[in-house]
Design an enzyme around this catalytic site. Sequence first.
Site, PDB file in Angstrom:
ATOM      1  N   GLY A  96     -33.550  28.275  -7.471  1.00 59.34           N
ATOM      2  CA  GLY A  96     -34.710  27.693  -8.404  1.00 59.34           C
ATOM      3  C   GLY A  96     -34.649  26.980  -9.504  1.00 59.34           C
ATOM      4  O   GLY A  96     -35.340  27.032 -10.370  1.00 59.34           O
ATOM      5  N   LEU A 102     -36.884  26.437   2.941  1.00 56.29           N
ATOM      6  CA  LEU A 102     -36.081  26.074   4.176  1.00 56.29           C
ATOM      7  C   LEU A 102     -36.954  26.211   5.452  1.00 56.29           C
ATOM      8  O   LEU A 102     -36.707  25.635   6.438  1.00 56.29           O
ATOM      9  CB  LEU A 102     -34.756  26.663   4.307  1.00 56.29           C
ATOM     10  CG  LEU A 102     -33.781  26.417   3.073  1.00 56.29           C
ATOM     11  CD1 LEU A 102     -32.260  27.036   3.433  1.00 56.29           C
ATOM     12  CD2 LEU A 102     -33.465  24.993   2.894  1.00 56.29           C
ATOM     13  N   ASN A 156     -42.024  17.544  -0.703  1.00 53.75           N
ATOM     14  CA  ASN A 156     -40.525  18.321  -0.532  1.00 53.75           C
ATOM     15  C   ASN A 156     -39.621  17.349  -1.419  1.00 53.75           C
ATOM     16  O   ASN A 156     -39.800  15.929  -1.348  1.00 53.75           O
ATOM     17  CB  ASN A 156     -40.228  18.381   0.812  1.00 53.75           C
ATOM     18  CG  ASN A 156     -38.868  19.076   0.882  1.00 53.75           C
ATOM     19  OD1 ASN A 156     -38.572  19.936   0.425  1.00 53.75           O
ATOM     20  ND2 ASN A 156     -38.071  18.471   2.053  1.00 53.75           N
ATOM     21  N   HIS A 216     -35.393  16.342  -1.116  1.00 55.36           N
ATOM     22  CA  HIS A 216     -34.236  16.435  -0.144  1.00 55.36           C
ATOM     23  C   HIS A 216     -32.980  15.813  -0.839  1.00 55.36           C
ATOM     24  O   HIS A 216     -33.182  14.809  -1.480  1.00 55.36           O
ATOM     25  CB  HIS A 216     -34.609  15.869   1.280  1.00 55.36           C
ATOM     26  CG  HIS A 216     -33.478  15.921   2.158  1.00 55.36           C
ATOM     27  ND1 HIS A 216     -33.330  17.240   2.982  1.00 55.36           N
ATOM     28  CD2 HIS A 216     -32.522  15.227   2.443  1.00 55.36           C
ATOM     29  CE1 HIS A 216     -32.239  17.154   3.567  1.00 55.36           C
ATOM     30  NE2 HIS A 216     -31.906  15.771   3.591  1.00 55.36           N
ATOM     31  N   GLU A 273     -32.658  15.281  -9.121  1.00 51.41           N
ATOM     32  CA  GLU A 273     -33.652  15.977  -8.729  1.00 51.41           C
ATOM     33  C   GLU A 273     -34.275  16.758 -10.105  1.00 51.41           C
ATOM     34  O   GLU A 273     -35.495  16.423 -10.180  1.00 51.41           O
ATOM     35  CB  GLU A 273     -32.992  17.316  -8.008  1.00 51.41           C
ATOM     36  CG  GLU A 273     -32.701  16.648  -6.563  1.00 51.41           C
ATOM     37  CD  GLU A 273     -32.533  17.895  -5.554  1.00 51.41           C
ATOM     38  OE1 GLU A 273     -32.315  19.000  -6.074  1.00 51.41           O
ATOM     39  OE2 GLU A 273     -32.395  17.724  -4.579  1.00 51.41           O
TER      40      GLU A 273
HETATM   41  C1  GRF Z   1     -32.279  21.377  -3.923  1.00 55.13           C
HETATM   42  O1  GRF Z   1     -31.114  20.643  -3.915  1.00 55.13           O
HETATM   43  C2  GRF Z   1     -33.487  20.808  -3.203  1.00 55.13           C
HETATM   44  O2  GRF Z   1     -33.175  19.323  -2.808  1.00 55.13           O
HETATM   45  C3  GRF Z   1     -33.401  21.412  -1.699  1.00 55.13           C
HETATM   46  O3  GRF Z   1     -32.945  22.485  -2.128  1.00 55.13           O
HETATM   47  C4  GRF Z   1     -32.171  22.403  -3.177  1.00 55.13           C
HETATM   48  C5  GRF Z   1     -32.999  23.619  -4.193  1.00 55.13           C
HETATM   49  O4  GRF Z   1     -32.091  24.174  -5.220  1.00 55.13           O
HETATM   50  N1  GRF Z   1     -34.462  21.039  -0.836  1.00 55.13           N
HETATM   51  P1  GRF Z   1     -32.563  24.817  -6.616  1.00 55.13           P
HETATM   52  O5  GRF Z   1     -32.904  26.291  -6.025  1.00 55.13           O
HETATM   53  O6  GRF Z   1     -33.805  24.018  -7.124  1.00 55.13           O
HETATM   54  O7  GRF Z   1     -31.375  24.972  -7.519  1.00 55.13           O
END
Ligand code: GRF
Length: 190
Positions: free
Chosen positions: A14, A85, A102, A104, A174
């Site tokens: 998260g 997922l 989403n 990725h 991210e």
């Molecule tokens: C991230 O790397 C995102 O790109 C992928 O899942 C991961 C989630 O990480 N879809 P977190 O739970 O936000 O730390």
Amino acid sequence: MPHLQIAVAASGAGSNARKIFEHFQQSPLARVAVVLCNKPGAGVLNIAAEYGIPTLIVERDRFFKGDGYVPELKGIDLIALAGFLWKVPQPLLDAFPRRIINIHPALLPKYGGKGMYGHYVHEAVLAAGETESGITIHYVDDQYDHGDSIFQARCAVPAGASATDIAQAVLQLEHRYYPAVLEDVLRSLP
Ligand code: GRF
């Protein structure tokens, strides 16, 4: 104008969800109204509780064979997947056209698709001898990691980097970009 409503779907640690909660906590534009999660005990549930955001545990059968939780999402303007997922089922796609996004951890169309998540992505990048990786933020369609791209950012993969090094660099991207890109999308909603 009333707040736009975001649903965050996440089932992992998260850390991206946290960044989204932080970003919109005081926002006059939008707020996170609910967190969808398919994993009881996932870290994201504690984070949602910290921010006082209601959570909904989604069950496989209803998600895939039922109504896809569309009734619970009435009033939601945008769904942001952040470590969710499961493939998004058709009833949800139909109810939220170009309103499910989403993130990725690679430069799609490379290193996406079923099974390409978490460390598998970064190991594949490494095995292919790539000199760069990055993130892709994209609309969700009926295939894994496939809808139109909205935004990409890149990072170098230096010689000798490990999959963990790449994971760290990508996660930083991210955290830096996902909330801001969501905000841009919210501002441009029809
Ligand atoms: C991230 O790397 C995102 O790109 C992928 O899942 C991961 C989630 O990480 N879809 P977190 O739970 O936000 O730390």
